[in-house]
Design an enzyme around this catalytic site. Structure first.
Site, PDB file in Angstrom:
ATOM      1  N   LYS A  86      -4.838  -3.807   2.154  1.00  0.00           N
ATOM      2  CA  LYS A  86      -4.510  -5.250   2.050  1.00  0.00           C
ATOM      3  C   LYS A  86      -5.628  -6.095   2.667  1.00  0.00           C
ATOM      4  O   LYS A  86      -5.424  -6.880   3.594  1.00  0.00           O
ATOM      5  CB  LYS A  86      -3.159  -5.526   2.706  1.00  0.00           C
ATOM      6  CG  LYS A  86      -2.036  -4.713   2.051  1.00  0.00           C
ATOM      7  CD  LYS A  86      -0.709  -4.873   2.723  1.00  0.00           C
ATOM      8  CE  LYS A  86       0.374  -4.055   2.048  1.00  0.00           C
ATOM      9  NZ  LYS A  86       0.274  -2.604   2.275  1.00  0.00           N
ATOM     10  N   GLY A 211      14.868  -0.827  -3.742  1.00  0.00           N
ATOM     11  CA  GLY A 211      14.592  -1.067  -5.166  1.00  0.00           C
ATOM     12  C   GLY A 211      15.117   0.053  -6.061  1.00  0.00           C
ATOM     13  O   GLY A 211      15.109   1.219  -5.666  1.00  0.00           O
TER      14      GLY A 211
HETATM   15  P1  XMP Z   1       7.966   3.641   0.623  1.00  0.00           P
HETATM   16  O1  XMP Z   1       8.124   4.772   1.584  1.00  0.00           O
HETATM   17  O2  XMP Z   1       8.739   2.434   1.016  1.00  0.00           O
HETATM   18  O3  XMP Z   1       6.387   3.322   0.726  1.00  0.00           O
HETATM   19  O4  XMP Z   1       8.215   4.069  -0.801  1.00  0.00           O
HETATM   20  C1  XMP Z   1       5.784   2.222   0.141  1.00  0.00           C
HETATM   21  C2  XMP Z   1       4.328   2.224   0.464  1.00  0.00           C
HETATM   22  O5  XMP Z   1       3.771   1.049  -0.063  1.00  0.00           O
HETATM   23  C3  XMP Z   1       3.375   0.180   1.004  1.00  0.00           C
HETATM   24  N1  XMP Z   1       3.976  -1.091   0.687  1.00  0.00           N
HETATM   25  C4  XMP Z   1       3.335  -2.074   0.116  1.00  0.00           C
HETATM   26  N2  XMP Z   1       2.062  -2.161  -0.283  1.00  0.00           N
HETATM   27  N3  XMP Z   1       2.556  -4.316  -1.114  1.00  0.00           N
HETATM   28  C5  XMP Z   1       1.682  -3.300  -0.877  1.00  0.00           C
HETATM   29  O6  XMP Z   1       0.510  -3.427  -1.232  1.00  0.00           O
HETATM   30  C6  XMP Z   1       3.844  -4.280  -0.738  1.00  0.00           C
HETATM   31  O7  XMP Z   1       4.629  -5.185  -0.992  1.00  0.00           O
HETATM   32  C7  XMP Z   1       4.240  -3.092  -0.083  1.00  0.00           C
HETATM   33  N4  XMP Z   1       5.446  -2.702   0.369  1.00  0.00           N
HETATM   34  C8  XMP Z   1       5.232  -1.440   0.832  1.00  0.00           C
HETATM   35  C9  XMP Z   1       3.901   0.741   2.285  1.00  0.00           C
HETATM   36  O8  XMP Z   1       3.028   0.461   3.361  1.00  0.00           O
HETATM   37  C10 XMP Z   1       3.969   2.203   1.941  1.00  0.00           C
HETATM   38  O9  XMP Z   1       2.679   2.787   2.074  1.00  0.00           O
END
Ligand code: XMP
Length: 254
Positions: A86, A211
């Site tokens: 990010k 989700g």
């Molecule tokens: P989970 O375990 O929740 O992991 O399936 C999700 C992964 O994605 C990252 N994450 C995000 N990355 N925008 C992003 O760029 C988002 O809105 C977002 N939400 C979750 C999180 O850090 C993990 O690696």
């Protein structure tokens, strides 16, 4: 896979070859053998995913040669690799970050559009020169995201706009390779998917963050970023396979 193709082209091809739109978030914690475990997990799940996404869980503790080794393995399976950092800094710092990540074999990098259009355009131009991609946050999946991405402001045209709408417009204008909207933000997904032209939508937030994969697919998600629901399950292979089959069925029936 042709290395000279753009990231967008490469990930589309990977998803066709693997018949999968799942990006595995390799968020491994509480182990001393992070590198070996990452390599083993990729080899175990490669048939059911189109890419992996690494976050600070591995990017911080692993060395650059270990990360390069992970990315070489990823590419040997015709998968893509995304660095989820990010990115959100001044142009000269963003430039260094992209240059290092690209040299370690990452195919795409996530960026926070808070850097503004000039900053966003600069990272896209640099990434594309390196055949890398840029994925821009539009609306994050975590609880509390509304307090940032959902903030309303009065624009210079006297119209009230939400920050995520501005981020989306900036992302499109800067020619990013994809936008990121949480899979648990169905109304936003639908709104963005109507306006996005051909830009793919990447969605984290399936499972642990609430989700639903089918609802998100029907609302516009192209690629699903899934971590704990797979990695933390009793049988990651079976879970990845089930999720992949669920998406194939969504394609066929809906
Ligand atoms: P989970 O375990 O929740 O992991 O399936 C999700 C992964 O994605 C990252 N994450 C995000 N990355 N925008 C992003 O760029 C988002 O809105 C977002 N939400 C979750 C999180 O850090 C993990 O690696």
């Amino acid at each position: 896979m042709v290395d000279s193709a753009s990231f967008s082209h490469r990930i589309t091809e990977a998803s066709i070859i693997k018949r999968s739109r799942i990006i595995l978030a390799l968020d491994i914690t509480d182990r001393s053998d992070l590198n070996e475990f990452a390599l083993r997990t990729i080899s175990q799940l490669e048939s059911y995913i189109c890419a992996i996404k690494l976050n600070f869980h591995l990017i911080l503790p692993l060395s650059s040669s270990e990360l390069s080794e992970v990315n070489r393995l990823v590419h040997s399976y015709d998968l893509q690799s995304i660095a989820d950092i990010k990115l959100n800094d001044i142009p000269s710092t963003n430039k260094i970050a992209i240059s290092h990540l690209s040299s370690m074999g990452f195919d795409a990098i996530t960026v926070n559009p808070f850097i503004g259009t000039t900053g966003l355009r600069a990272v896209v131009v640099q990434a594309h020169e390196l055949k890398s991609g840029i994925l821009a946050l539009v609306y994050m999946s975590h609880i509390g995201a509304q307090g940032g991405f959902g903030i309303n402001y009065l624009g210079s045209n006297n119209q009230v706009t939400s920050l995520y709408q501005k981020f989306f417009q900036d992302a499109i204008a800067s020619r990013v390779d994809g936008v990121i909207v949480g899979a648990n933000r169905l109304e936003i997904l639908k709104e963005i998917s109507c306006k996005r032209d051909h830009i793919p939508i990447y969605s984290p937030g399936v499972g642990v963050q609430g989700g639903n994969i089918k609802q998100a697919a029907n609302s516009g998600t192209d690629y699903f970023i899934i971590g704990r629901s797979i990695i933390g399950s009793k049988d990651p292979l079976k879970t990845a396979k089930t999720l992949q089959h669920q998406l194939v069925r969504v394609n066929i029936t809906d």
